[in-house]
Each structure stands twice: as structure tokens, then as C-alpha cells.
Motif scaffolding. Sequence first.
Motif, PDB file in Angstrom:
ATOM      1  N   VAL A   1      -4.434   0.885   5.947  1.00 58.76           N
ATOM      2  CA  VAL A   1      -4.432  -0.585   5.872  1.00 58.76           C
ATOM      3  C   VAL A   1      -4.181  -1.174   7.259  1.00 58.76           C
TER       4      VAL A   1
ATOM      5  N   THR B   1      -2.084   5.704   2.981  1.00 62.61           N
ATOM      6  CA  THR B   1      -2.784   4.473   2.624  1.00 62.61           C
ATOM      7  C   THR B   1      -2.256   3.297   3.449  1.00 62.61           C
TER       8      THR B   1
ATOM      9  N   ALA C   1       0.832  -1.205   0.000  1.00 65.28           N
ATOM     10  CA  ALA C   1       0.000   0.000   0.000  1.00 65.28           C
ATOM     11  C   ALA C   1       0.864   1.251   0.000  1.00 65.28           C
TER      12      ALA C   1
END
Length: 115
Positions: free
Chosen positions: A52, A48, A40
Motif C-alpha cells: 500500500v 500488504t 492493510a
Amino acid sequence: MVIVTTLVMTVTAVAGIVGARTAGLLASFPIFGTILALFAHRMRGAETARQVLRGMVFALYGFATFFMIFGITVTTFSLETTFAFSTAGCLLVQSIALYLVRRQRGEGAQSAAAR
């Protein structure tokens, strides 16, 4: 995914040698989370990757609830009933986690708008 699958297969293979507790300690969730976060981060950046990992933390509460209920009820009820109770508990915990995440996200947006 190949790396995580290999790790899971390895932990499963050595479980008979090292014992159930040690095999549990070697479980792949930290490794799995790290790999997902790295991908990610590489694809979309640090924010991001943070999302996650945060999502995984909230998901693990449901996972733990499922197996806790399963462990408590598997010797008392039929397998179908055990899975039904475990799934219901997991869905309940996940619903609460989703509510809390959305509520926190809403509070963050309101405080940002107030600035």
C-alpha cells in the motif's frame, strides 16, 4: 475515511489563519497513507501494508505532475486545456511508474527462480 475527511476539513478551515504554505505542510497525505497502511496491516499483514505504501509513493508522482502542470498552465490556457494537459502529464507519469513497477517485479521473480 471519516478521520481523513475530518483532517482535510480542519486543514482547510485553518488555512486562512496559518497561511497557504503551512496549510500545505499540514496536508493529509502522510496521515492518509498511515491510516491505509494500518488497515492493510491489520487485515492482511505487513507485506500488504508495505505494498500500500509503495503504491502510494508511485501514485504521488502522478499527483505532483498534475498539479505542477496545472500551476504552470492555468494562467496561460483555458481551464479545459489546462485540465487536459495536466491529466495527460499525470497519465504519462503513472504509465512510466507502472512500467517500472512491473519491470522490477519481473526482475525479482526471475532472480528468485534462479535461486
